[in-house]
Design an enzyme around this catalytic site. Structure first.
Site, short mmCIF file in Angstrom:
data_model
loop_
_atom_site.label_atom_id
_atom_site.label_comp_id
_atom_site.label_asym_id
_atom_site.label_seq_id
_atom_site.Cartn_x
_atom_site.Cartn_y
_atom_site.Cartn_z
CB SER A 84 61.25 79.83 -28.90
OG SER A 84 60.14 80.51 -28.69
NE ARG A 85 58.18 79.08 -22.68
CZ ARG A 85 59.03 80.08 -22.55
NH1 ARG A 85 60.51 80.04 -22.96
NH2 ARG A 85 58.84 80.96 -21.65
CD GLU B 205 61.60 73.55 -20.85
OE1 GLU B 205 62.09 73.68 -21.84
OE2 GLU B 205 61.40 74.68 -20.03
CG HIS C 16 64.26 77.01 -20.29
ND1 HIS C 16 62.83 76.77 -20.64
CD2 HIS C 16 64.42 78.37 -20.49
CE1 HIS C 16 62.16 77.74 -21.08
NE2 HIS C 16 63.08 78.81 -20.86
#
Ligand code: NAD
Length: 330
Positions: free
Chosen positions: A233-234, A263, A295
């Site tokens: 997700s994050r 990131e 990602h």
């Protein structure tokens, strides 16, 4: 309508041009990330198009406003990188691509679960070295295990369907209980129950102030010994030093990450000739029971096509002063 596109990769350019065959939008493609040093590149444009690690802080938004930008078009679903209050007070609407392929992200989540459980990275490396020993490659049947989903929106729901197909018991926590998901066979529970009971925990909530560091030392202490933790997700949902402690003590058995809190300084670029400066990330990569991807969960042909099509539609709707169906705050 002139649009400055930031953080452009060759695949973005290709898919946006393909979605803009009528030529309704004039794109200027910039490789650089949008931040307080680069926003001046938006001069002489009507809108900017940004991705997950572009920085839309209040300072950048103010700068965009001064350069005449009238629309921020995100080519992603998450918007934690945008200061929405600043956008609202500048009068710049923000549009996004709310759903482009929940399957892309859900399938990558399951790929991480399977690769971690069956130790596919090591297994493949061993075979290439003619080492056919199975020592250390023991996995477990997913069938019958409890999978805990935190967030059962578009992506979490697809993960639930897939894991139910494996014969898992699927527990879920979401602030909104969905009868449709319950009918699929998912059991809703409290966050603490999901954390305590699950063999595999997968995160699918957005990053907002209430979900920041949702996985922290206290949450990890409640988890089953040897738990598998997956985050597509994050990055900010996880307190990374806390999972490093959990990995060191053996409390956490496996970690699969497609996102990482810091990131923005790493992902989407070839850094193979640079010295890694992020010591926390470097420590994470030392564990053999951790898989990190950069990602890429969204990165399928279908998703790129849908992202580009919706982004061009969002831009054309603005150009034609039509209702912005994908606007974040009205
Ligand atoms: P969604 O909006 O459909 O679902 C999010 C779910 O989280 C909703 O059901 C909502 O009710 C729930 N939720 C929100 N706040 C909550 C809270 N405080 N407590 C409990 N539940 C809460 O979003 P989605 O399309 O399923 O995407 C989920 C996330 O995946 C996005 O926010 C984005 O950050 C991430 N994502 C990652 C990639 C990738 O490539 N890795 C791609 C797309 C999306």
């Amino acid at each position: 309508m002139r649009v400055a596109v930031f953080s452009t990769k060759p695949y973005d350019e290709k898919s946006l041009l393909a979605a803009n065959q009528d030529g309704l939008v004039q794109f200027t493609f910039h490789r650089t990330r949008l931040d307080q040093n680069s926003y001046t590149l938006s001069s002489n444009h009507d809108a900017i198009c940004a991705f997950v690690n572009d920085q839309l802080s209040s300072k950048v938004i103010q700068g965009l406003k001064e350069h005449g930008i009238r629309l921020i078009a995100l080519r992603c679903a998450g918007y934690n990188n945008v200061d929405l209050k600043a956008a609202q007070s500048s009068g710049i609407p923000v549009v996004r691509v709310p759903a482009y392929s929940p399957h892309a992200v859900a399938e990558h989540t399951v790929a991480l679960i399977l690769a971690l459980n069956r130790k596919l990275i090591h297994a493949s490396q061993r075979v290439r070295e003619s080492n056919f020993s199975l020592d250390g490659l023991l996995g477990f049947d997913l069938h019958g295990r409890t999978v805990g989903l935190i967030g059962t929106g578009k992506i979490g729901m697809v993960v639930a369907k897939i894991m139910l197909g494996f014969g898992c018991r699927v527990l879920a926590y979401d602030k909104i209980l969905s009868p449709e998901i319950e009918r699929m066979g998912v059991q809703f529970a409290t966050l603490s129950e999901v954390i305590r009971q699950s063999h595999i925990i997968s995160l699918h909530v957005p990053l907002i102030p209430e979900t920041l560091h949702l996985v922290n030392a206290q949450a990890i202490a409640q988890m089953r010994d040897g738990v598998m933790l997956v985050n597509t997700s994050r990055g900010g949902l996880i307190d990374t030093p806390a999972i490093i402690d959990g990995l060191k003590s053996g409390k956490i058995g496996y970690v699969g990450l497609d996102v990482y809190e810091e990131e923005a300084a790493l992902f989407f670029e070839d850094k193979s000739r640079e010295i890694l400066q992020d010591d926390i990330f470097a420590r994470l990569l030392t564990f053999s029971n951790v898989i990190v991807t950069g990602h890429q969960a969204f990165f399928t042909e279908e998703a790129l096509h849908n992202i580009a099509t919706t982004t061009v539609r969002n831009l054309v709707m603005f150009k034609e002063a039509r209702h912005l169906e994908n606007q974040i705050l009205k």
